[in-house]
Enzyme design. Structure first.
Site, PDB file in Angstrom:
ATOM      1  N   ASP A 158      39.319  38.601  43.100  1.00 47.88           N
ATOM      2  CA  ASP A 158      39.692  39.592  44.162  1.00 47.88           C
ATOM      3  C   ASP A 158      41.064  39.417  44.815  1.00 47.88           C
ATOM      4  OD1 ASP A 158      38.537  41.691  45.855  1.00 47.88           O
ATOM      5  OD2 ASP A 158      38.819  40.244  47.516  1.00 47.88           O
TER       6      ASP A 158
ATOM      7  N   GLU B  39      42.567  41.163  39.902  1.00 48.56           N
ATOM      8  CA  GLU B  39      42.641  42.431  40.642  1.00 48.56           C
ATOM      9  C   GLU B  39      44.335  42.332  41.114  1.00 48.56           C
ATOM     10  OE1 GLU B  39      40.683  45.011  43.985  1.00 48.56           O
ATOM     11  OE2 GLU B  39      40.838  43.039  44.536  1.00 48.56           O
TER      12      GLU B  39
END
Length: 684
Positions: free
Chosen positions: A351, A387
Site C-alpha cells: 500500500d 501501489e
C-alpha cells in the site's frame, strides 16, 4: 520492585526481537535506542491485571533484552518504556502507558478509542498523560508459531499465467449460504471447498488478500459505530487480525490464517497479502500511543524538519513510517519474512509504496528497502506488487519501481473506463493501454506484465456500481459524502442507482461484459475485484472502507446468472492465446490495427474521440490460429470488413466471444455488424 524480582530476568540476548521461545524459558528483546529503562510487564491470561514488572537488565547497541526462565507459550505481556518526554526533539516516552510489542504474533485486547490510550494530556498536548492504562492497553500473547514452510511448498504461478483476484477475507464469505455460519467471514471460510471451487471455475490463479495484520480502528470511526473494515490501520504487523478467526470453540487467528493459506495452496492458488508499512494506527501527534510512538518515536517515523513534534503525512493517515531508518527497515523485513516462512504467503501488494522508498531527498528506486528485498534470500523469490502513488511531493511513481516489481496501473483503469463509458479517449490512447502501457514500463526495461491492469479495485466503485451511478453515495461513512474519489469516469446508463427498465439493465450488463473482456484480452497482468463476477453492488459507495456490513459483504444469494460463466470464458480465451500473455512489446508484424473498413489505421484516425470503432488483428495469436478483436465503444452499430484469408482463401473467421450476448454465430462472412457498446472476438 524487590531485589528478587530484579534478579528474575537473566541477561538473555538481543536477538531475535520480540519474545522467542527457548528450551528453558522466554527471551525478550526490544529495540528502544533512546530509552533510559525498559520494563517487561506480565499480565493475567485475559490481559486485564498486571502481575509483575521486571526491568530488562541489559541494553546492547540500543536493544534491551532479558531472559525469563520457566515462561512459555501463552504468557501475556507488554512494555513500559522510560525516557524523556520531549516531543519537540521527537521523544514521546511515557511509562504510564503499557505498549504493544511490535513483534507480537497475537494481540490481547482491542483499542476502544478512549483517552486512556493517549500518551499526551488531552487538555494540554504538550504534556504527558499521567493516567495508567494497564487494564485496557493492547498486549502481546506469546504464541506457538506455525512450522516454517519450505521454499518448494510455496505456489509460484508464472507471471504470464497470473490472474489476480482481490478480496476481503471477511466480506468474501460473510453471506455465503454454502458455508457454515461459524465459518463465514473467517480465514476458514475462504478455505471452504465451495468457495475454492468458485475460484477454480472462474480461472483466477492468485488471491490478493486485503490487509490481514492486526489493526486498531480510528477513534473517529468508533464513535460513529464504524470500523476500519479494509484494514489499512495496522498496529501489529506479525499478528493476523483476530476478527477474522472463526466462531468455532478455541479458534486461533494465527493457526487459522495458516490453515487458509495451506488450503489455497493445496488447490494450486497463489496467495498475496496487502501490507501497510507506510503508516501505523497511531495516527498524528494527537493520536493514541499504542506501540512504536512510545518505544522509539523518532526512529520509526518521518518527523517534520524543524517541527519534530509533528509528523509528515504523505500517507494521509497522520504519520509516515521511515524505512530509511535501520530500525524500521528491520521491522519491515522481519515481518515480510515471517509472513512468507510461517504463514506461507507467496507475495505482497504494498500500500502507498512510494513511501517505502522515501528519504530526505524523496523517492528513489535505489532506496534501502528495495535493495534489502532484492538481496534477501527469502523475499527475492516472491511476487512484489506496488501501489505506485502516495500523497507526498512527487508521490506519483507509476513505472518507476525496480524490476521485478509489478505495479497497479491506474492509467489503464481510467483509459478503459473513459473508452467504454464516458468518452474522451482516442483509439490511440486505448490501444496504448490494450498493448501493455509501454510508456510506463519500457523505460525500466520491463515488459507488459509489470503492469497490473484493473478496471475496479477495493478503492472506488465496484463494477456494477460503475455502470449504475454517476455520483458517489457515501453518506453511510459519516463524512457528509465528501470522502471518496470524485472523478470516477462512471455512467448510470440513464438512471441513477437501481433500475428495472429493461433497456437500462441490458446496457449496464453489456458495458460490464465489454470491460471484463477487454481486461482479459489486454497485455499485462489482469486483476479482478471479488464480487464483480456475481454483480454485487455497494449501493453507490465508492469508499466503503468503514462498512463492515451488507454494503461490502458479497451477496451470493443475489448473484447474477451467467456473468461468472462469461468471465470464465474470457479468461479461458486469454489462456489459449500466448500473444495475449506476452511479456514483451509486440512488433508491427505481430498485430495490425485496422479501421472498420479494413484499412490500416493511420494519421488522424488514431486521434479521433468520436466514431472510435477499430479492429486488432493478430496473424499469429499463439494458439496455432489467427485472432481478431473487434471493438465498438460508440452508441451506434458499426459495420466491419474482415481481413481476408491468406492468398485469397475464404475468410474462415469463427466467432468465439461477444460481449453483447451469449448466442454465438460461429461462422462469419466477409463482414460483421457490431452492435453499440460491444466487443467481439473471432479466430481462424
Amino acid at each position: 520492585m524487590s531485589s528478587a524480582e530484579a534478579a528474575a530476568l537473566g541477561p538473555g540476548r538481543p536477538w531475535p526481537l520480540g519474545a522467542s521461545v527457548q528450551a528453558e524459558g522466554l527471551n525478550f528483546a526490544l529495540a528502544a535506542p533512546d530509552a533510559t529503562r525498559v520494563e517487561l510487564c506480565l499480565f493475567d491470561a485475559e490481559g486485564r491485571i498486571e502481575l509483575r514488572r521486571l526491568a530488562l537488565p541489559c541494553c546492547s547497541h540500543g536493544i534491551w533484552h532479558g531472559f525469563l526462565p520457566g515462561a512459555g507459550v501463552g504468557l501475556v505481556y507488554g512494555w513500559r518504556v522510560h525516557g524523556p518526554w520531549q516531543p519537540a526533539q521527537g521523544h514521546r516516552f511515557n511509562p504510564a502507558k503499557v505498549l504493544l510489542d511490535p513483534y507480537a504474533r497475537e494481540v490481547v485486547g482491542r483499542y476502544d478509542g478512549s483517552e486512556l490510550f493517549l500518551g499526551h494530556d488531552p487538555a494540554q498536548p504538550q504534556r504527558p498523560d499521567a493516567r495508567d492504562n494497564a487494564a485496557v492497553a493492547l498486549k502481546a500473547r506469546v504464541a506457538e508459531e506455525p512450522p516454517a514452510l519450505a521454499p518448494e511448498e510455496h505456489v509460484h504461478v508464472p507471471a504470464a499465467d497470473t490472474v489476480l483476484y482481490e478480496l476481503h477475507v471477511r466480506g468474501a464469505t460473510m453471506r455465503h449460504p454454502g458455508i457454515a455460519e461459524a465459518l463465514r467471514g473467517s480465514y476458514l471460510g475462504v478455505a471452504q471447498p465451495v468457495f475454492l471451487e468458485h475460484l477454480r471455475r472462474l480461472g483466477v490463479t492468485t488471491l490478493s488478500l486485503m490487509p490481514l495484520a492486526h489493526r486498531a480502528d480510528e477513534a473517529r470511526l468508533l464513535k460513529l459505530g464504524l470500523s476500519n473494515y479494509w484494514g489499512y490501520s495496522p498496529i501489529a504487523w506479525f499478528a493476523p487480525e483476530a476478527r477474522y478467526a472463526s466462531r468455532e470453540p478455541g479458534a486461533n487467528a494465527l493457526m487459522e490464517c495458516r490453515t487458509m493459506v495451506d488450503a489455497l495452496h493445496a488447490q494450486g492458488f497463489e496467495v498475496l497479502v496487502d501490507v501497510v508499512f507506510n503508516h501505523s494506527a497511531e495516527l498524528d501527534e494527537l493520536g493514541p500511543t499504542l506501540s512504536l510512538r512510545g518505544i522509539a518515536n523518532r526512529h520509526y517515523h518521518h518527523l517534520r524538519p524543524g517541527h519534530a513534534a509533528q509528523y509528515e503525512n504523505w500517507s494521509g493517515c497522520g504519520n509516515v513510517l521511515n524505512l530509511a531508518e535501520p530500525l524500521t527497515l528491520r521491522l519491515v523485513m522481519d515481518a515480510l519474512r515471517w509472513w512468507v516462512q510461517h504463514l506461507g504467503v507467496d507475495g505482497f501488494r504494498f500500500d502507498l509504496a512510494p513511501i517505502l522508498g522515501r528519504d530526505a531527498q524523496g523517492f528513489s528506486a535505489r532506496a534501502a528497502f528495495f535493495a534489502a528485498v532484492a538481496q534477501d534470500p527469502v523475499l527475492a523469490r516472491v511476487k512484489l506488487v506496488a501501489e505506485p502513488w502516495d500523497i507526498g511531493p512527487g508521490g506519483y511513481q507509476l513505472g518507476r519501481f525496480p524490476a521485478p516489481w509489478q505495479e497497479w496501473n491506474d492509467r489503464y483503469r481510467d483509459t478503459l473506463r473513459a473508452f467504454w463509458l464516458v468518452g474522451g479517449v482516442s483509439r490511440g490512447g486505448f490501444v496504448h493501454a490494450l498493448a501493455g502501457s509501454s510508456e510506463a514500463f519500457r523505460p525500466t526495461a520491463r515488459g507488459p506484465l509489470a503492469g497490473v491492469n484493473f478496471v475496479t479495485a477495493h478503492d472506488g466503485f465496484n463494477l456494477r456500481d460503475l455502470v449504475s451511478y454517476r455520483q458517489r453515495h457515501n453518506q453511510a461513512n459519516g463524512e457528509h459524502n465528501r470522502d471518496g474519489h470524485g472523478h470516477n469516469l462512471s455512467t448510470n446508463a440513464g438512471v441513477e442507482g437501481p433500475s428495472d427498465d429493461p433497456a437500462v439493465v441490458a446496457l449496464r450488463l453489456r458495458l460490464r461484459r465489454a470491460l471484463l473482456a477487454t481486461l482479459a484480452l489486454s497485455l499485462g497482468t489482469p486483476m479482478l475485484l471479488a464480487g464483480d463476477e456475481i454483480g454485487h453492488s455497494q449501493q453507490g459507495n465508492n469508499n466503503a472502507y468503514c462498512q463492515d456490513n451488507e454494503i461490502t459483504w458479497l451477496d451470493w444469494a443475489g448473484a447474477e446468472a451467467g456473468l461468472a460463466g462469461y468471465l470464465a470464458q474470457c479468461l479461458a480465451l486469454r489462456r489459449r492465446h500466448a500473444r495475449l500473455r506476452a511479456d514483451r512489446w509486440l512488433g508491427d508484424e505481430e498485430v495490425r490495427w485496422l479501421h472498420p473498413d479494413g484499412d490500416a489505421l493511420a494519421g488522424h484516425e488514431w486521434e479521433r474521440v468520436d466514431r472510435r470503432a477499430f479492429a486488432a488483428w493478430l496473424p499469429d495469436g499463439g494458439a496455432g490460429c489467427e485472432l481478431l478483436l473487434l471493438f465498438n465503444p460508440d452508441a451506434e452499430p458499426h459495420r466491419f470488413t474482415l481481413p481476408a484469408g491468406r492468398e485469397g482463401a475464404a475468410h474462415g473467421w469463427r466467432l468465439v466471444l461477444r460481449s453483447d450476448m451469449d448466442l454465438l454465430a460461429p461462422d462469419l462472412g466477409t463482414e460483421a455488424v457490431l452492435p453499440a457498446h460491444s466487443l467481439w472476438v473471432a479466430e481462424r
